[in-house]
Design a protein around this motif. Structure first.
Motif, PDB file in Angstrom:
ATOM      1  N   CYS A 201       0.801  -1.236   0.000  1.00 35.46           N
ATOM      2  CA  CYS A 201       0.000   0.000   0.000  1.00 35.46           C
ATOM      3  C   CYS A 201       0.827   1.277   0.000  1.00 35.46           C
ATOM      4  CB  CYS A 201      -0.929   0.015   1.202  1.00 35.46           C
ATOM      5  SG  CYS A 201      -2.326  -1.090   1.059  1.00 35.46           S
ATOM      6  N   LEU A 202       2.058   1.217   0.449  1.00 34.82           N
ATOM      7  CA  LEU A 202       2.860   2.430   0.601  1.00 34.82           C
ATOM      8  C   LEU A 202       2.979   3.197  -0.719  1.00 34.82           C
ATOM      9  CD1 LEU A 202       4.593   4.245   2.350  1.00 34.82           C
ATOM     10  CD2 LEU A 202       6.569   2.788   1.788  1.00 34.82           C
ATOM     11  N   GLY A 203       3.378   2.522  -1.778  1.00 32.68           N
ATOM     12  CA  GLY A 203       3.545   3.178  -3.080  1.00 32.68           C
ATOM     13  C   GLY A 203       2.253   3.785  -3.610  1.00 32.68           C
ATOM     14  N   PRO A 204       1.153   3.013  -3.669  1.00 33.60           N
ATOM     15  CA  PRO A 204      -0.122   3.580  -4.132  1.00 33.60           C
ATOM     16  C   PRO A 204      -0.609   4.753  -3.286  1.00 33.60           C
ATOM     17  CG  PRO A 204      -0.211   1.203  -4.202  1.00 33.60           C
ATOM     18  CD  PRO A 204       1.080   1.562  -3.518  1.00 33.60           C
ATOM     19  N   ALA A 205      -0.427   4.688  -1.950  1.00 37.58           N
ATOM     20  CA  ALA A 205      -0.873   5.777  -1.082  1.00 37.58           C
ATOM     21  C   ALA A 205      -0.094   7.059  -1.373  1.00 37.58           C
ATOM     22  CB  ALA A 205      -0.710   5.375   0.378  1.00 37.58           C
ATOM     23  N   LEU A 206       1.228   6.947  -1.544  1.00 36.47           N
ATOM     24  CA  LEU A 206       2.040   8.126  -1.865  1.00 36.47           C
ATOM     25  C   LEU A 206       1.691   8.678  -3.241  1.00 36.47           C
ATOM     26  CD1 LEU A 206       5.531   6.978  -0.502  1.00 36.47           C
ATOM     27  CD2 LEU A 206       3.948   8.629   0.518  1.00 36.47           C
ATOM     28  N   THR A 207       1.422   7.793  -4.182  1.00 36.88           N
ATOM     29  CA  THR A 207       1.049   8.237  -5.525  1.00 36.88           C
ATOM     30  C   THR A 207      -0.274   8.991  -5.508  1.00 36.88           C
ATOM     31  OG1 THR A 207       2.180   6.326  -6.501  1.00 36.88           O
ATOM     32  CG2 THR A 207       0.583   7.480  -7.891  1.00 36.88           C
ATOM     33  N   ALA A 208      -1.265   8.457  -4.810  1.00 40.25           N
ATOM     34  CA  ALA A 208      -2.565   9.110  -4.726  1.00 40.25           C
ATOM     35  C   ALA A 208      -2.443  10.460  -4.024  1.00 40.25           C
ATOM     36  CB  ALA A 208      -3.547   8.213  -3.980  1.00 40.25           C
ATOM     37  N   PHE A 209      -1.653  10.519  -2.969  1.00 40.49           N
ATOM     38  CA  PHE A 209      -1.458  11.786  -2.249  1.00 40.49           C
ATOM     39  C   PHE A 209      -0.772  12.816  -3.145  1.00 40.49           C
ATOM     40  CE2 PHE A 209       1.209  14.526   0.432  1.00 40.49           C
ATOM     41  CZ  PHE A 209       0.233  15.089   1.248  1.00 40.49           C
TER      42      PHE A 209
END
Length: 490
Positions: free
Chosen positions: A421-429
């Motif tokens: 989840c770390l990568g997708p969460a940073l991308t969405a943010f």
């Protein structure tokens, strides 16, 4: 080796079927309105409850019976025939009152078409169960993707032809007709037979408790559409259906694939003296390693996923989808509890667990009389916690599996959730902060790559058992590419 080969065959079939269903949902969501899809969703929910009555556990009877001869198969066919045709008559009779209940004639029209499926079902369901018993996964895989292909083509064609909410009904009917024709081609002479009354008692007795648990589960699955359609209306049902469908489109395929092999394998290992507690936790550790990270990533990317796939008109479904995926992730360590209990003959205990879980869900859904759709979905967390408590208690009583031991076994798989989840969460943010949130495809593409990299990193750093499976898949891919390259050179 045989298990992996069968999983591979069914995996390809499930992937093709998923792609076809996915394409159908995307196209239909853009052609039809939420209200039209809501009408079909409510009608199918009614039909879903009826579907569990059609064979009353006959499929399980054929798969697990000590021996299946012509007489046992004929008895199973007869049970399916009697129950399915009776249900067809009942549904055809009550379709108009149901249309009045939901205040729309479309419900009666959809049910009128789908009733025909119940007349056709007896000529395919028992034979498919027999093919599962005989492990004929090559035929089962082909049947699956061909049937889905027919359904997808007919559904999309009817949608563009202006058939509105009837499009999906015509697609389902075409798929059932094709299935019977194809099975008769593959196993000629085994589709049609005269019904009998001999041996019915044994077939019904064996599957009655299992079938009753399935009925309760199906009622729970259909309850959101049935209850919300009456209390909140078709539009609210459509938004919930799209939110819940985001989870179901992916996860249901994984579960359907694994359960095909899991059930007979688990039962066989138990008969040979395996420790049920350790066997269940080990099995779930593999399943959680795949399902939990996928659900978590879907929860993070619910908004861009829904807007990209279905269009801006479904934006309201995004936060609902996030909550549904989070709750589903919490219960992944208990995915196959029902099959495991049935495999050791604890059908009464399984029935009690299903009754408690689905009863709690119905109570939450009935709160829609006073609450909004968003509030009701938030309360689904209570249902998830209830399921964890009831299932854990049943597993402890059956196999001696303690909660602490089970969590310890699946914990390495749960650690893969933050890794993914770390990568997708940073991308969405980053997309939100820089005004790029409308670039849905770019956000999803980058997030998908980062999620895969994070998952693989977690697998290798933690030395998770999935590491071996990754190498196996990589080996198959390498050999396939090498073969294709040699063919091209020649």
């Amino acid at each position: 080796m045989a298990v992996r080969k069968n999983l591979s065959r069914m995996g390809v079939a499930h992937f093709i079927s998923f792609a076809l269903s996915f394409a159908s949902v995307i196209v239909v969501s853009r052609v039809l309105t939420p209200a039209e899809i809501g009408i079909y969703s409510v009608s199918v929910a009614v039909l879903g409850v009826a579907h569990t009555f059609r064979d009353f556990g006959v499929a399980e009877y054929l798969v697990q019976a000590e021996a299946v001869g012509r007489q046992e198969f004929r008895a199973a066919f007869s049970v399916t025939l009697y129950s399915s045709w009776l249900l067809a008559l009942i549904l055809f009779t009550v379709r108009e009152p149901l249309a009045l209940l939901y205040n729309h004639p479309g419900v009666a029209e959809v049910l009128g078409i789908l009733c025909v499926n119940f007349l056709i079902l007896p000529f395919g369901t028992p034979l498919l169960a027999l093919m599962h018993r005989e492990l004929q996964f090559h035929y089962l895989a082909t049947n699956m993707w061909l049937t889905n292909l027919v359904q997808t083509l007919v559904t999309i064609g009817c949608a563009y032809a202006g058939q509105s909410y009837l499009s999906m009904a015509w697609g389902a009917l075409a798929a059932h007709v094709f299935k019977v024709v194809w099975l008769n081609y593959v196993r000629p002479g085994e589709i049609f037979m005269w019904p009998t009354v001999r041996g019915l008692g044994e077939a019904v007795k064996f599957g009655s408790l299992t079938g009753l648990a399935s009925i309760i589960r199906e009622i729970g699955n259909g309850a959101p559409d049935l209850i919300l359609g009456r209390t909140l209306g078709f539009v609210e049902v459509a938004f919930f259906s799209r939110a819940n469908g985001l989870k179901k489109m992916l996860i249901s395929r994984v579960v359907a694939l694994v359960r095909t092999v899991y059930f007979p394998t688990f039962a066989s290992e138990i008969r040979q003296g395996a420790d049920g507690a350790k066997l269940y936790s080990l099995s779930m550790s593999y399943l959680v390693a795949i399902m939990a990270p996928v659900l978590a990533v879907m929860a993070v990317l619910a908004e861009p996923l829904i807007l990209f796939l279905f269009g801006n008109q479904w934006e309201r479904s995004a936060p609902l989808a996030s909550l549904i995926c989070i709750y589903a992730m919490l219960v992944t360590p208990y995915t196959f509890y029902s099959l495991s209990l049935i495999a050791v003959g604890e059908v009464k205990r399984n029935l009690a667990v299903e009754s408690t879980i689905q009863g709690g869900q119905v109570l939450v859904l009935l709160s829609s009389i006073w609450l909004s759709l968003e509030d009701v979905v938030m309360l689904f967390g209570v249902v998830a916690l209830t399921q964890i408590f009831c299932v854990q208690r049943a597993l402890y009583r059956t196999f001696g599996l303690r909660f602490s031991d089970h969590i310890k076994a699946v914990f390495p798989s749960l650690i893969l959730v933050p890794c993914s989840c770390l990568g997708p969460a940073l991308t969405a943010f980053y997309a939100i902060e820089n005004g790029l949130s409308d670039y849905h495809f770019s956000v999803l593409a980058v997030s998908g790559v980062l999620a895969a990299v994070g998952w693989l990193a977690g697998v290798f750093v933690l030395q998770h058992p999935m590491k071996k499976e990754v190498f196996n898949v990589a080996g198959v891919f390498h050999r396939t590419c090498r073969s294709l390259f040699r063919m091209k050179v020649k």
